[in-house]
Design a protein around this motif. Structure first.
Motif, PDB file in Angstrom:
ATOM      1  N   LEU A  63       0.816  -1.224   0.000  1.00 25.57           N
ATOM      2  CA  LEU A  63       0.000   0.000   0.000  1.00 25.57           C
ATOM      3  C   LEU A  63       0.844   1.265   0.000  1.00 25.57           C
ATOM      4  N   ALA A  64       2.088   1.174   0.447  1.00 26.87           N
ATOM      5  CA  ALA A  64       2.979   2.337   0.429  1.00 26.87           C
ATOM      6  C   ALA A  64       3.291   2.784  -1.006  1.00 26.87           C
ATOM      7  N   GLU A  65       3.057   1.929  -1.984  1.00 29.00           N
ATOM      8  CA  GLU A  65       3.308   2.253  -3.390  1.00 29.00           C
ATOM      9  C   GLU A  65       2.222   3.137  -4.000  1.00 29.00           C
ATOM     10  N   LEU A  66       1.064   3.236  -3.338  1.00 30.44           N
ATOM     11  CA  LEU A  66      -0.081   3.958  -3.914  1.00 30.44           C
ATOM     12  C   LEU A  66       0.220   5.420  -4.233  1.00 30.44           C
ATOM     13  N   THR A  67       0.858   6.138  -3.322  1.00 28.22           N
ATOM     14  CA  THR A  67       1.122   7.558  -3.550  1.00 28.22           C
ATOM     15  C   THR A  67       1.935   7.771  -4.820  1.00 28.22           C
ATOM     16  N   GLU A  96      -8.440   3.131  -5.843  1.00 28.36           N
ATOM     17  CA  GLU A  96      -9.336   2.162  -5.181  1.00 28.36           C
ATOM     18  C   GLU A  96      -9.093   0.751  -5.709  1.00 28.36           C
ATOM     19  N   ALA A  97      -8.969   0.625  -7.023  1.00 31.05           N
ATOM     20  CA  ALA A  97      -8.767  -0.703  -7.615  1.00 31.05           C
ATOM     21  C   ALA A  97      -7.414  -1.285  -7.205  1.00 31.05           C
ATOM     22  N   ILE A  98      -6.380  -0.465  -7.185  1.00 32.20           N
ATOM     23  CA  ILE A  98      -5.050  -0.941  -6.786  1.00 32.20           C
ATOM     24  C   ILE A  98      -5.057  -1.336  -5.311  1.00 32.20           C
ATOM     25  N   ARG A 107      -3.296 -10.846   1.009  1.00 32.39           N
ATOM     26  CA  ARG A 107      -3.499 -10.594   2.446  1.00 32.39           C
ATOM     27  C   ARG A 107      -2.443 -11.215   3.334  1.00 32.39           C
ATOM     28  N   THR A 108      -1.873 -12.323   2.936  1.00 33.96           N
ATOM     29  CA  THR A 108      -0.869 -12.951   3.793  1.00 33.96           C
ATOM     30  C   THR A 108       0.492 -12.299   3.548  1.00 33.96           C
ATOM     31  N   VAL A 117       1.160  -5.808  -8.671  1.00 35.36           N
ATOM     32  CA  VAL A 117      -0.057  -5.290  -9.279  1.00 35.36           C
ATOM     33  C   VAL A 117       0.358  -4.570 -10.557  1.00 35.36           C
ATOM     34  N   THR A 118      -0.350  -4.860 -11.649  1.00 33.71           N
ATOM     35  CA  THR A 118      -0.059  -4.181 -12.915  1.00 33.71           C
ATOM     36  C   THR A 118      -1.132  -3.138 -13.184  1.00 33.71           C
TER      37      THR A 118
END
Length: 183
Positions: A63-67, A96-98, A107-108, A117-118
């Motif tokens: 999730l840190a990659e989102l920004t 949202e999709a990412i 999740r694990t 994620v592409t």
């Protein structure tokens, strides 16, 4: 007579305005020349925006990659002259999709450590088409009352949203008609 022809042209253009350039030419030509029976020479030209260089990224399932990916996607949309409001909606829907791909597909800790994620986006005619994909296994989770609205948000921000949950991986495809920033 010319005014009737111009009015018919306007009506047909309005009817076909969401079609590709090729479909516009065929649809308008058919309507405009229906009663002509070859009495006149006609030239019809429809111009579409050339496809831009596509946006393509593969990021770690973190999730840190989102920004960073949001900033790069926003820059690509701005560089492609997409209207700021439309660009904001596309970036938010993609975020949202990412986020869903990361949170539900990986999740694990083991899955997240190796997962990716592409994200790919392209501009075709007057639309931005986006595909978000992961190779994880969709895992629903208990959703607190203040969460779980990502798909609803994507559907409101984009014109079309499709989610394909395959045995390995989920693919979200989205599309939105956009306006352009003019000179």
């Amino acid at each position: 007579m010319i005014w009737r022809g111009l009015e018919l042209l306007r009506e047909e253009m309005q009817r076909h305005r969401t079609a590709s350039a090729t479909a516009i030419v065929h649809g308008i030509a058919d309507a405009m020349l229906r009663d002509e029976a070859g009495r006149d020479d006609v030239c019809l030209l429809a111009v579409s925006l050339a496809e831009s260089t596509p946006f393509e990224e593969r990021i770690p399932a973190d999730l840190a990659e989102l920004t960073g990916v949001r900033n790069r996607l926003r820059a690509w949309l701005t560089g492609s002259d997409v209207d700021r409001h439309d660009g904001f909606a596309i970036v938010l829907a993609c975020s949202e999709a990412i986020g869903n791909a990361i949170e539900h597909g990986y999740r694990t800790p083991d899955a997240a450590a190796t997962g990716t994620v592409t994200i790919s986006a392209s501009i075709v005619d007057e639309r931005v088409d986006v595909t978000i994909g992961d190779g994880g296994l969709w895992q629903p989770r208990e959703t607190p009352p203040d969460r779980g609205r990502g798909l609803m948000l994507m559907n409101r921000l984009m014109d079309e949203v499709t989610v394909d949950r395959a045995t390995t991986g989920t693919t979200v495809t989205m599309s939105r008609r956009v306006r352009w920033v003019g000179p």
